[in-house]
Design an enzyme around this catalytic site. Structure first.
Site, PDB file in Angstrom:
ATOM      1  N   SER A 170      -0.390 -27.651  40.643  1.00  0.00           N
ATOM      2  CA  SER A 170       0.318 -26.916  39.604  1.00  0.00           C
ATOM      3  C   SER A 170       0.501 -27.828  38.386  1.00  0.00           C
ATOM      4  O   SER A 170      -0.483 -28.260  37.795  1.00  0.00           O
ATOM      5  CB  SER A 170       1.648 -26.387  40.152  1.00  0.00           C
ATOM      6  OG  SER A 170       2.155 -25.371  39.328  1.00  0.00           O
ATOM      7  N   HIS A 195      -0.711 -19.250  44.955  1.00  0.00           N
ATOM      8  CA  HIS A 195      -0.289 -20.536  44.398  1.00  0.00           C
ATOM      9  C   HIS A 195       0.442 -21.367  45.441  1.00  0.00           C
ATOM     10  O   HIS A 195       0.555 -22.582  45.293  1.00  0.00           O
ATOM     11  CB  HIS A 195       0.625 -20.278  43.197  1.00  0.00           C
ATOM     12  CG  HIS A 195       0.854 -21.471  42.318  1.00  0.00           C
ATOM     13  ND1 HIS A 195      -0.145 -22.061  41.591  1.00  0.00           N
ATOM     14  CD2 HIS A 195       1.994 -22.184  42.049  1.00  0.00           C
ATOM     15  CE1 HIS A 195       0.341 -23.077  40.908  1.00  0.00           C
ATOM     16  NE2 HIS A 195       1.639 -23.182  41.170  1.00  0.00           N
TER      17      HIS A 195
END
Length: 663
Positions: A524, A637
């Site tokens: 991320s 994610h």
């Protein structure tokens, strides 16, 4: 022979041996506690969670639910006779009731989009819960049983129409329902094209509190207010009137105060979470931690405790104070607060308290604790003396079998004099005088915090012969508002320098670090920074970027948070200063990359969509750079924390093998 010499090193497949005990709830009489154990079934490679109860006097443990499903969110009825919990045994999450003294669990809700978050009324006759409801429908709408599902176009009218982990929202909103226990009758309390989150009941059971963003343009206005809804009159009162984002409310037992968490968003994305009180007699709210520059929540980063919930503020029966979790300097601990604003540490050491349940007597609690060498267990905690006793032993065999690397915490001075907290783990089998490669790990967020908690990924790297360095660069939470805010508008600036300063420090101060064999990885924001680093320097022999950002211009339009996150974090948009978005984009630096770069990305990542990895891969390949692109099917994610177990193992294998090849 040294005891550690008889132990084996950690393996990637040890993920199957790691469980999480969480969501502990003390019984009303304080004699027992129920909790959830989540693990991976190694044969099916699927997550399983079941409910367990432990007698706090005899320490006898019993399993209350069975099967290969997810049973979670246990909540005792006020008299302790029943337990409400959520289970997906019918494919969708529904609420069930289980008699504590024996008997089968009974399904209470039958909503076609499921139910969650059960909250008992004070008299135990009703439950609040959340239910997904499509626009124009109600909780009583039945699912159409079509033999053939026809493809339908998705009509999009809002900016926010998808969410990582959920997919396309499709006009479905979270509504609040009221369930009568005896009859099973359900009543929908909220309606419309907004989502609501229930917090608590009033002590007399006449009203409930919920939070919601009811602004006319929820795509542009991100405040969340607290409302009191009267069950009989159906009247609603807005307590916070658009002053910020608030939630996790808890009503004092005497009815005088509502305690809640939130902020007035003075620093937008980065504003620290604080404690607020609403005084019903004065009809005013005020912040009791205004001068306390810490986060009243768990912002710790790891790969084993992602299932945990924020316990919020837990009142004691005398209504004079409450207990809560707080993050500071790499630790997450338990504090006590009073209505006068006195704040006292109860359990604040070099560890991560990831779970908290407090009995109303204010004398006893159950906490979940993890450290760099403890995956996580539940303990009883005497809130007066601080004494604690372990009540779960999920990892005794694992800890007896393996040698784990400890993490040395230290603080360095950055180039501009700021204090930076770092941790260094030595490789398994470390021998004095030998040189070892080092991996720099960078956390996501960036407004999160590395700390004194167990991380399986780090242990697998140390077991593979690497030292591991991790650091909280500016932008991280846990070090005050100014520190957390410092990265905004400066991505790839002083945050990058912080990381390089830490690498320079350990090379200088630790003889075992081989400066010619360095690797770097992160996910991320950590993936963004990995991309940025290899575009700035050739000092790393290999890099692995995970679920990253490479191009802020396209990220603005494709991420589920793209437009507002970019505007708040980069402080630019597509129109006023598109040059700034490109300036901070690692893609711009692709021709400067000489470090072999492995790109890992989930196919269903809506937070940092996979096109970010695609763009970077294509640019590097076009320039003849050493790179490889791994796409994880159906992965969001959250792959590294709660993704498909097999893919989590594959991910760790790719990381290890890439470093083995190039470092």
């Amino acid at each position: 022979m040294n005891v550690t010499e008889t132990k084996r090193k950690v393996e990637i497949n040890d993920l199957y041996k790691l469980s999480t005990a969480y969501d502990a709830q003390l019984s009303p009489d304080g004699k027992s506690a129920v909790y959830v154990v989540r693990k991976i079934n190694e044969e099916t490679a699927q997550y399983v969670s079941n409910l367990y109860v432990v007698d706090l006097e005899t320490k006898e443990e019993r399993q209350w639910t069975f099967g290969e499903h997810l049973h979670q969110t246990p909540t005792f009825s006020p008299d302790g006779a029943m337990l409400a919990f959520v289970s997906n045994r019918t494919k969708t999450n529904q609420i069930y009731l289980l008699p504590v003294n024996g008997g089968e669990a009974k399904q209470l809700t039958f909503f076609h989009k499921g139910a969650s978050n059960p909250i008992w009324s004070p008299d135990g006759n009703m439950l609040l819960c959340s239910a997904g409801v499509k626009s124009g429908e109600t909780i009583h709408t039945k699912e159409e049983q079509n033999e053939k599902k026809e493809l339908q176009p998705l009509v999009v009218d809002r900016l926010i129409y998808k969410a990582d982990g959920r997919g396309f929202i499709k006009d479905t909103y979270s509504q609040i329902a009221l369930i009568h226990i005896d009859s099973g009758e359900s009543v929908q309390l909220t309606q419309g094209d907004h989502s609501y989150a229930a917090s608590c009941w009033s002590p007399d059971g006449t009203a409930v509190v919920y939070s919601a963003n009811l602004s006319d343009d929820p795509d542009a206005v991100f405040t969340s207010d607290l409302y009191v809804y009267n069950i009989d009159s159906k009247e609603t009162v807005n307590l916070t009137t658009g002053q910020g984002s608030f939630g996790r409310a808890s009503w004092s037992p005497d009815g005088s105060y509502l305690a809640f968490l939130g902020s007035q968003e003075e620093n937008q994305t980065v504003t620290t979470t604080k404690i607020w009180l609403y005084d019903f007699s004065a009809q005013k709210m005020h912040c009791i931690t205004q001068e306390w520059d810490v986060d009243v929540e768990d912002v710790g980063v790891g790969d084993l405790h992602s299932w945990r919930r924020n316990p919020g503020l837990i009142w004691t029966a005398d209504s004079e104070g409450f207990y809560f979790l707080m993050s500071d300097q790499g630790n997450v601990g338990v504090y006590h607060g009073t209505v006068e604003g006195e704040l006292t540490p109860v359990l604040f050491e070099n560890l991560h308290v990831y779970d908290l349940s407090v009995h109303s007597n204010g004398q006893q609690a159950v906490v979940g604790i993890s450290t760099p060498t403890l995956p996580g267990e539940l303990y009883t905690l005497n809130l007066t003396s601080g004494d604690r006793e372990q009540i779960t032993h999920l990892h005794d065999t694992f800890l007896d079998d393996v040698v784990l690397a400890g993490a040395e915490s230290f603080t360095i001075k950055a180039s501009d004099g700021w204090d930076l907290q770092c941790w260094l783990m030595k490789p398994a089998g470390y021998e004095e005088g030998e040189k070892y490669p080092l991996i720099l790990e960078i956390h996501g967020g960036p407004h999160m915090m590395y700390g004194n908690t167990f991380v399986h990924e780090f242990q697998t790297l140390t077991a593979s012969g690497y030292g591991v360095l991790y650091i909280n660069p500016r932008g991280s939470k846990g070090y005050g508002q100014v520190f957390a805010d410092a990265v905004r508008g400066d991505y790839g600036g002083k945050d990058y320098q912080d990381l390089m300063d830490a690498v320079d420090y350990v090379i200088r101060e630790y003889d075992f670090v081989d400066e010619m064999r360095l690797g770097v990885t992160g996910g991320s924001y950590g993936g963004f920074m990995t991309n940025w680093i290899v575009g700035q320097t050739d000092r790393f022999k290999a890099a692995v970027t995970q679920r990253s950002i490479s191009n802020w211009i396209s990220f603005y339009g494709v991420s589920d948070i793209g437009y507002f996150f970019t505007e708040r974090e980069i402080k630019s948009d597509l129109y006023d200063n598109i040059e700034a978005l490109w300036k901070h984009s690692p893609l711009r630096l692709a021709d400067k990359v000489n470090t072999p770069l492995l790109i890992l990305h989930g196919e269903l990542d809506y937070r940092c969509p996979i096109e970010q990895g695609e763009q970077l891969f294509n640019a590097l390949k076009r320039k003849g750079k050493e790179t490889r692109f791994i796409r994880f099917p159906e992965a969001t994610h959250d792959l590294s924390r709660s993704g498909d177990p097999k893919l989590r193992l594959d991910r760790l294998t790719y990381i290890r093998d890439w470093f083995h090849q190039y470092v």
